[in-house]
Design an enzyme around this catalytic site. Structure first.
Site, PDB file in Angstrom:
ATOM      1  CG  ASP A 196      -9.775   2.311  -0.411  1.00  0.00           C
ATOM      2  OD1 ASP A 196      -8.989   1.504  -0.590  1.00  0.00           O
ATOM      3  OD2 ASP A 196      -8.913   2.937   0.716  1.00  0.00           O
TER       4      ASP A 196
ATOM      5  CG  ASP B 103      -2.458   0.663   1.000  1.00  0.00           C
ATOM      6  OD1 ASP B 103      -2.502   1.194   0.072  1.00  0.00           O
ATOM      7  OD2 ASP B 103      -2.945   0.458   1.624  1.00  0.00           O
TER       8      ASP B 103
HETATM    9  C1  GLA Z   1      -5.781   2.039   2.200  1.00  0.00           C
HETATM   10  C2  GLA Z   1      -6.608   0.553   1.722  1.00  0.00           C
HETATM   11  C3  GLA Z   1      -7.056  -0.218   2.640  1.00  0.00           C
HETATM   12  C4  GLA Z   1      -6.565  -0.484   3.323  1.00  0.00           C
HETATM   13  C5  GLA Z   1      -6.122   0.161   4.023  1.00  0.00           C
HETATM   14  C6  GLA Z   1      -5.465  -0.276   5.497  1.00  0.00           C
HETATM   15  O1  GLA Z   1      -6.966   2.728   2.608  1.00  0.00           O
HETATM   16  O2  GLA Z   1      -6.505   0.779  -0.050  1.00  0.00           O
HETATM   17  O3  GLA Z   1      -7.524  -1.450   1.128  1.00  0.00           O
HETATM   18  O4  GLA Z   1      -5.875  -0.936   3.013  1.00  0.00           O
HETATM   19  O5  GLA Z   1      -5.639   1.831   3.368  1.00  0.00           O
HETATM   20  O6  GLA Z   1      -4.826   1.006   6.220  1.00  0.00           O
END
Ligand code: GLA
Length: 742
Positions: free
Chosen positions: A553, A483
């Site tokens: 997301d 990420d």
């Molecule tokens: C980001 C990712 C999510 C999740 C969060 C965790 O927003 O896109 O899918 O993994 O971080 O903190």
């Protein structure tokens, strides 16, 4: 401006040709040809011809890009434009493959440099070329100084997609600052009836397809954020004429393979010529190239389709699967995953994860992924990033018991990491406050309470590689969700000299790629997902080193239809992860059925992210059935040809897609209804891409077809007559498979 005399140019050219003389047999073996009479380079690949020539001013001038031209037809020599007016020199109106800024150039340059003596003029002339089976390299040099540029053209014969890049070589005796460096400029046939498509977005709202006529002036697509970004994606498509649609008409398209700040400009110049230039973003750029050093630009891929925007995306999908992704040319299908994020947030622990794992295994999930929260002092997003040790309270015996449990359930194990970031509340930051991007003495802006580690630094690079290598060496981890949850601010690099600090835009990304490459080499069975708060880092550069991406997301299954629609203009469903999550969904508070949620996610690479602790036995039964059904269509959806039959965009009431396997033995139809109005039935779906001669048997994945629909019929029937789907109500969905009879 210094220009070489044409006679001298010609003599130099003949000499260089002698130097690089290519035997006829070598030429015959390739699809790249140089015609010494016209001085035209011609590349034939797929259904495409791309050509440029050395013109009478000794510059590289585009000649043609479009549908393949018969081999017996020769292309005309490149000739410069006459000076149109004293305001528009021939250099600015003549198309150029790679224009140096100088000599009165008013369109976007491909390269702009400055020398220590104040000179900033650059005119690149042809020197020589080499042809290897699928690669053409052309050497250019400034008319006066020893600044060289190697232009690379790598062709993919199957799709006709060309990869263009440049290497800038400083053979002068002084440092040269590169202020702007593109991979190349693509030029379209002269015309004023072009339409540009591109992708825009924001966090949780990515992949919006924009469409606008190309008019005089310039459209800039870019990221100044240090990484690819949600706001624009480095992809474009240009259609010609009013008659183009999903499956017919001329479409030129391109995508940049770069995960740092980038820019693509689309301009219609003074003489109505359309030029597309892309590479590093020149904003805040300044790469000091020492004598003897070279700078390689990102690759700018470009292609052409005569089969509309649908044909263009199918070419890109094929290219990505066979040439770009690490497992190319035969990537394994993405396994069906479970991810804990939406279920547990940061509250992960051994018992909770094991309980979710048991439930996930019971519906047929193949990979269990623990998301954020497992490391350091991570309770929420205020602390812990940078401290990559397993949190002893949550996992008193480390990750081993959980991983063993996951394995015993027949799944492999994946883990979330965010390697490039640090929370100020972390041991790492307390120890190394100088490791983050910053300007000395200036405030450090946080995003999600975190700062960006300066990966351009060797010590940071080594730390990041070291902890990941350690994690993978000591735990049986099959997958990393990598990420990256903010963009850059204050992009200073105080440890190096002020005039070298801007190199961070290049060195950071190079080190990121280097770490990924090295990790993959050392741990060849580990797969990686690129995530950046959703779809903030999706591009052909990162896709060369990661196996899949997280598009957004936003997991609202209705929003996902248009997110996925937009995504697939540029990227294959084979890398597009799509999770089934809880309803009502957190984004829009919308409630839809579990079947609708599954079918929406089954258009891509299926995952589940719901809180399984809240599911009913009926939910488990539905999920089990749909996971099993997905396994029967997975390869077609992920690796087949995608046809967009009805787009969900622009407030459409319906959405219909179809995927056809490469051997045409299977077609899969997905249909979605937003809401019925006035009792109108769902529009008929006309399938595409099936073998008209073959007989296909239709069966339901979920939902029903209209009474009287035959069970078996030829591909021709399904494509000409079409099928009526019974969909009525709000947020309804159905899917069907068409299997060829043996
Ligand atoms: C980001 C990712 C999510 C999740 C969060 C965790 O927003 O896109 O899918 O993994 O971080 O903190």
């Amino acid at each position: 401006m210094t220009r070489l005399q044409p006679r001298l140019v010609w003599t130099a050219l003949m000499m260089s040709l002698a130097m690089y003389s290519i035997s006829t047999s070598a030429q015959a073996a390739t699809n790249i040809h140089f015609d010494p009479a016209t001085k035209v380079f011609r590349i034939d690949a797929g259904e495409v011809t791309y050509a440029f020539g050395v013109n009478n001013a000794d510059e590289l001038q585009p000649v043609f890009w479009g549908a393949q031209i018969a081999s017996e037809d020769s292309l005309p020599a490149a000739v410069t434009m006459q000076e149109a007016a004293s305001f528009d020199s021939s250099y600015t109106t003549t198309l150029n493959e790679y224009a140096g800024w100088g000599g009165g150039l008013f369109v976007e340059p491909a390269l702009k440099v400055s020398y220590p003596d104040g000179n900033r003029d650059l005119i690149l002339h042809y020197v020589s070329h080499t042809i290897k089976s699928d690669e053409l390299t052309v050497l250019l040099k400034d008319v006066d100084r020893d600044l060289y540029v190697e232009l690379h053209y790598v062709l993919d014969d199957a799709t006709g997609i060309l990869g263009r890049s440049a290497v800038i070589l400083n053979k002068t005796k002084a440092p040269v600052v590169i202020e702007d460096a593109a991979a190349g400029t693509w030029s379209l046939p002269r015309g004023t009836d072009y339409t540009l498509r591109y992708l825009t977005g924001r966090w949780a709202g990515e992949w919006n397809l924009q469409q606008q006529p190309i008019r005089p002036g310039e459209t800039v697509l870019e990221s100044k954020r240090g990484s690819t970004g949600h706001q624009n994606n480095p992809w474009f498509a240009i259609e010609r004429g009013a008659q183009t649609d999903e499956d017919s008409g001329d479409v030129w398209f391109g995508a940049l393979a770069w995960s740092g700040s980038w820019r693509i400009t689309v301009e219609q110049d003074q003489l109505q010529q359309v030029r597309v230039t892309g590479g590093f973003n020149p904003f805040d750029f300044g790469y000091k190239l020492m004598p003897g050093d070279k700078l390689s630009t990102p690759v700018f891929y470009g292609g052409y389709s005569h089969h509309g925007i649908g044909g263009a995306s199918r070419l890109l999908h094929r290219f990505e699967l066979t040439k770009i992704v690490p497992q190319a040319p035969n990537p394994k299908p993405r396994p069906i995953i479970y991810n804990s994020w939406e279920a547990t947030g940061f509250n992960v622990d051994e018992a909770g994860q094991e309980s979710l794992a048991e439930k996930a295994a019971s519906i047929g999930v193949e990979r269990f992924i623990m998301d954020d929260g497992w490391f350091g002092q991570r309770k929420d997003d205020h602390a812990g990033l940078g401290d990559w040790y397993v949190n002893p309270k949550k996992f008193p015996q480390g990750l081993k018991p959980l991983i063993e449990k996951v394995h015993s359930l027949g799944m492999d194990f994946g883990l979330w990491v965010e390697p490039e970031m640090v929370n100020p509340d972390s041991d790492l930051y307390r120890k190394h406050p100088d490791w983050v991007l910053n300007f000395t003495g200036r405030p450090r802006s946080e995003g999600r309470n975190q700062l960006v580690l300066n990966l351009a630094r060797k010590d940071v690079r080594d730390y990041v590689f070291g902890f990941l290598d350690d994690l993978l060496s000591h735990n049986q981890i099959a997958f990393l969700k990598w990420d990256y949850n903010r963009n850059w601010s204050e992009p200073g690099w105080p440890a190096v000299a002020p005039d070298e600090q801007r190199q961070v835009y290049v060195e950071y990304v190079r080190n990121l790629y280097g770490i990924l490459r090295e990790l993959r080499a050392k741990h060849p069975n580990v797969e990686i997902e690129s995530c950046s708060g959703g779809g903030g880092r999706v591009d052909l550069g990162i896709l060369g080193l990661t196996d899949e991406v997280w598009p957004s997301d936003n997991t609202d299954p209705f929003d996902r239809l248009s997110i996925q629609d937009g995504f697939t203009y540029a990227y294959t469903p084979g890398v597009m992860m799509a999770w089934v999550t809880d309803s009502p969904n957190w984004v829009n508070n919308r409630t839809v059925s579990l079947t609708y949620r599954f079918l929406s996610s089954m258009q891509g690479s299926l995952g589940v992210g719901a809180n399984l602790d809240h599911w009913t036995p009926a939910d488990f039964a539905t999920a089990k059935e749909l996971v099993a059904a997905y396994k029967g269509i997975q390869d077609t959806v992920q690796h087949g040809s995608l046809y967009r039959l009805i787009s969900p965009r622009d407030g459409s009431e319906q959405s219909v897609t179809e995927s056809v396997s490469l051997d045409k033995k299977q077609g899969v139809l997905f249909t979605f209804l937003h809401s019925s109005t006035m009792g109108y039935p769902f529009p008929r779906a006309f399938l595409r891409g099936l073998d008209p001669e073959r007989t296909y048997r239709v069966s339901s994945v979920a939902g029903t077809l209209a009474k009287g629909t035959p069970v078996t019929a030829t591909g021709s029937y399904w494509m000409s007559h079409g099928v009526d789907v019974e969909l009525r109500g709000d947020f309804q969905a159905a899917a069907f498979r068409f299997d060829a009879a043996e």
